[in-house]
Write a protein that holds these residues in place. Sequence first.
Motif, PDB file in Angstrom:
ATOM      1  N   THR A  28     -66.849 -36.491 -63.199  1.00 14.42           N
ATOM      2  CA  THR A  28     -66.845 -37.109 -64.519  1.00 14.42           C
ATOM      3  C   THR A  28     -67.633 -38.412 -64.510  1.00 14.42           C
ATOM      4  O   THR A  28     -67.515 -39.195 -63.583  1.00 14.42           O
ATOM      5  CB  THR A  28     -65.388 -37.406 -64.950  1.00 14.42           C
ATOM      6  OG1 THR A  28     -64.610 -36.237 -64.764  1.00 14.42           O
ATOM      7  CG2 THR A  28     -65.301 -37.849 -66.385  1.00 14.42           C
ATOM      8  N   CYS A  29     -68.395 -38.653 -65.576  1.00 16.35           N
ATOM      9  CA  CYS A  29     -69.110 -39.926 -65.727  1.00 16.35           C
ATOM     10  C   CYS A  29     -68.190 -40.931 -66.426  1.00 16.35           C
ATOM     11  O   CYS A  29     -67.147 -40.570 -66.979  1.00 16.35           O
ATOM     12  CB  CYS A  29     -70.402 -39.736 -66.512  1.00 16.35           C
ATOM     13  SG  CYS A  29     -70.176 -39.349 -68.260  1.00 16.35           S
ATOM     14  N   LYS A  30     -68.585 -42.198 -66.420  1.00 12.68           N
ATOM     15  CA  LYS A  30     -67.776 -43.244 -67.050  1.00 12.68           C
ATOM     16  C   LYS A  30     -67.623 -43.006 -68.550  1.00 12.68           C
ATOM     17  O   LYS A  30     -66.546 -43.186 -69.106  1.00 12.68           O
ATOM     18  CB  LYS A  30     -68.388 -44.616 -66.805  1.00 12.68           C
ATOM     19  CG  LYS A  30     -67.594 -45.730 -67.457  1.00 12.68           C
ATOM     20  CD  LYS A  30     -68.007 -47.072 -67.001  1.00 12.68           C
ATOM     21  CE  LYS A  30     -67.292 -48.221 -67.664  1.00 12.68           C
ATOM     22  NZ  LYS A  30     -66.138 -48.009 -68.443  1.00 12.68           N
ATOM     23  N   ARG A  31     -68.689 -42.575 -69.223  1.00 10.73           N
ATOM     24  CA  ARG A  31     -68.622 -42.345 -70.674  1.00 10.73           C
ATOM     25  C   ARG A  31     -67.576 -41.283 -71.005  1.00 10.73           C
ATOM     26  O   ARG A  31     -66.749 -41.462 -71.902  1.00 10.73           O
ATOM     27  CB  ARG A  31     -69.982 -41.926 -71.207  1.00 10.73           C
ATOM     28  CG  ARG A  31     -69.987 -41.800 -72.724  1.00 10.73           C
ATOM     29  CD  ARG A  31     -71.292 -41.258 -73.221  1.00 10.73           C
ATOM     30  NE  ARG A  31     -71.366 -39.851 -72.814  1.00 10.73           N
ATOM     31  CZ  ARG A  31     -72.224 -38.984 -73.285  1.00 10.73           C
ATOM     32  NH1 ARG A  31     -73.141 -39.364 -74.135  1.00 10.73           N
ATOM     33  NH2 ARG A  31     -72.222 -37.740 -72.898  1.00 10.73           N
ATOM     34  N   CYS A  32     -67.592 -40.156 -70.282  1.00 15.47           N
ATOM     35  CA  CYS A  32     -66.624 -39.081 -70.557  1.00 15.47           C
ATOM     36  C   CYS A  32     -65.211 -39.491 -70.157  1.00 15.47           C
ATOM     37  O   CYS A  32     -64.248 -39.126 -70.830  1.00 15.47           O
ATOM     38  CB  CYS A  32     -67.052 -37.801 -69.851  1.00 15.47           C
ATOM     39  SG  CYS A  32     -68.504 -37.019 -70.601  1.00 15.47           S
ATOM     40  N   LYS A  33     -65.089 -40.257 -69.084  1.00 14.98           N
ATOM     41  CA  LYS A  33     -63.763 -40.754 -68.668  1.00 14.98           C
ATOM     42  C   LYS A  33     -63.179 -41.637 -69.760  1.00 14.98           C
ATOM     43  O   LYS A  33     -62.013 -41.491 -70.138  1.00 14.98           O
ATOM     44  CB  LYS A  33     -63.879 -41.530 -67.364  1.00 14.98           C
ATOM     45  CG  LYS A  33     -62.573 -42.075 -66.870  1.00 14.98           C
ATOM     46  CD  LYS A  33     -62.769 -42.844 -65.580  1.00 14.98           C
ATOM     47  CE  LYS A  33     -61.454 -43.457 -65.136  1.00 14.98           C
ATOM     48  NZ  LYS A  33     -61.617 -44.296 -63.965  1.00 14.98           N
ATOM     49  N   ASP A  34     -64.000 -42.553 -70.310  1.00 17.38           N
ATOM     50  CA  ASP A  34     -63.542 -43.431 -71.388  1.00 17.38           C
ATOM     51  C   ASP A  34     -63.213 -42.636 -72.660  1.00 17.38           C
ATOM     52  O   ASP A  34     -62.218 -42.907 -73.329  1.00 17.38           O
ATOM     53  CB  ASP A  34     -64.598 -44.485 -71.693  1.00 17.38           C
ATOM     54  CG  ASP A  34     -64.777 -45.484 -70.556  1.00 17.38           C
ATOM     55  OD1 ASP A  34     -63.936 -45.533 -69.642  1.00 17.38           O
ATOM     56  OD2 ASP A  34     -65.805 -46.197 -70.581  1.00 17.38           O
ATOM     57  N   LYS A  35     -64.043 -41.639 -72.970  1.00 12.76           N
ATOM     58  CA  LYS A  35     -63.803 -40.800 -74.159  1.00 12.76           C
ATOM     59  C   LYS A  35     -62.491 -40.032 -74.008  1.00 12.76           C
ATOM     60  O   LYS A  35     -61.692 -39.964 -74.943  1.00 12.76           O
ATOM     61  CB  LYS A  35     -64.966 -39.829 -74.360  1.00 12.76           C
ATOM     62  CG  LYS A  35     -64.812 -38.929 -75.558  1.00 12.76           C
ATOM     63  CD  LYS A  35     -66.022 -38.044 -75.738  1.00 12.76           C
ATOM     64  CE  LYS A  35     -65.883 -37.116 -76.917  1.00 12.76           C
ATOM     65  NZ  LYS A  35     -67.067 -36.269 -77.084  1.00 12.76           N
ATOM     66  N   ALA A  37     -59.934 -40.884 -72.223  1.00  8.30           N
ATOM     67  CA  ALA A  37     -58.832 -41.851 -72.338  1.00  8.30           C
ATOM     68  C   ALA A  37     -58.537 -42.170 -73.814  1.00  8.30           C
ATOM     69  O   ALA A  37     -57.375 -42.258 -74.210  1.00  8.30           O
ATOM     70  CB  ALA A  37     -59.166 -43.126 -71.580  1.00  8.30           C
ATOM     71  N   ARG A  38     -59.591 -42.339 -74.626  1.00  6.77           N
ATOM     72  CA  ARG A  38     -59.396 -42.593 -76.057  1.00  6.77           C
ATOM     73  C   ARG A  38     -58.732 -41.413 -76.741  1.00  6.77           C
ATOM     74  O   ARG A  38     -57.850 -41.569 -77.577  1.00  6.77           O
ATOM     75  CB  ARG A  38     -60.717 -42.908 -76.736  1.00  6.77           C
ATOM     76  CG  ARG A  38     -61.252 -44.280 -76.476  1.00  6.77           C
ATOM     77  CD  ARG A  38     -62.433 -44.630 -77.367  1.00  6.77           C
ATOM     78  NE  ARG A  38     -63.470 -43.625 -77.439  1.00  6.77           N
ATOM     79  CZ  ARG A  38     -64.502 -43.510 -76.601  1.00  6.77           C
ATOM     80  NH1 ARG A  38     -64.619 -44.351 -75.604  1.00  6.77           N
ATOM     81  NH2 ARG A  38     -65.401 -42.563 -76.764  1.00  6.77           N
ATOM     82  N   LEU A  39     -59.167 -40.197 -76.414  1.00  7.38           N
ATOM     83  CA  LEU A  39     -58.616 -39.000 -77.053  1.00  7.38           C
ATOM     84  C   LEU A  39     -57.157 -38.771 -76.681  1.00  7.38           C
ATOM     85  O   LEU A  39     -56.390 -38.182 -77.454  1.00  7.38           O
ATOM     86  CB  LEU A  39     -59.438 -37.775 -76.680  1.00  7.38           C
ATOM     87  CG  LEU A  39     -60.847 -37.721 -77.250  1.00  7.38           C
ATOM     88  CD1 LEU A  39     -61.609 -36.538 -76.660  1.00  7.38           C
ATOM     89  CD2 LEU A  39     -60.823 -37.630 -78.762  1.00  7.38           C
ATOM     90  N   ASN A  40     -56.761 -39.203 -75.500  1.00  8.88           N
ATOM     91  CA  ASN A  40     -55.391 -38.976 -75.026  1.00  8.88           C
ATOM     92  C   ASN A  40     -54.488 -40.178 -75.162  1.00  8.88           C
ATOM     93  O   ASN A  40     -53.359 -40.155 -74.691  1.00  8.88           O
ATOM     94  CB  ASN A  40     -55.434 -38.511 -73.565  1.00  8.88           C
ATOM     95  CG  ASN A  40     -56.000 -37.127 -73.447  1.00  8.88           C
ATOM     96  OD1 ASN A  40     -55.628 -36.220 -74.187  1.00  8.88           O
ATOM     97  ND2 ASN A  40     -56.940 -36.956 -72.546  1.00  8.88           N
ATOM     98  N   ALA A  41     -54.963 -41.235 -75.822  1.00 10.47           N
ATOM     99  CA  ALA A  41     -54.146 -42.437 -76.022  1.00 10.47           C
ATOM    100  C   ALA A  41     -53.009 -42.124 -77.005  1.00 10.47           C
ATOM    101  O   ALA A  41     -53.186 -41.398 -77.969  1.00 10.47           O
ATOM    102  CB  ALA A  41     -54.991 -43.580 -76.553  1.00 10.47           C
TER     103      ALA A  41
END
Length: 42
Positions: A28-35, A37-41
């Motif tokens: 996983t790249c940082k962008r997808c990891k951050d995305k 995390a946002r989707l599962n918040a």
Amino acid sequence: MGTCRWFAMCTNEATTTLKHPVLGEVPTCKRCKDKDARLNAS
């Protein structure tokens, strides 16, 4: 580590892995990891 495989069509360089419920550890790249995390918040 190779190319990110978390979201379809992402061609970024993977920097880490995330545990996918079906696929196990996925590059996983940082962008997808951050995305993710946002989707599962909550």
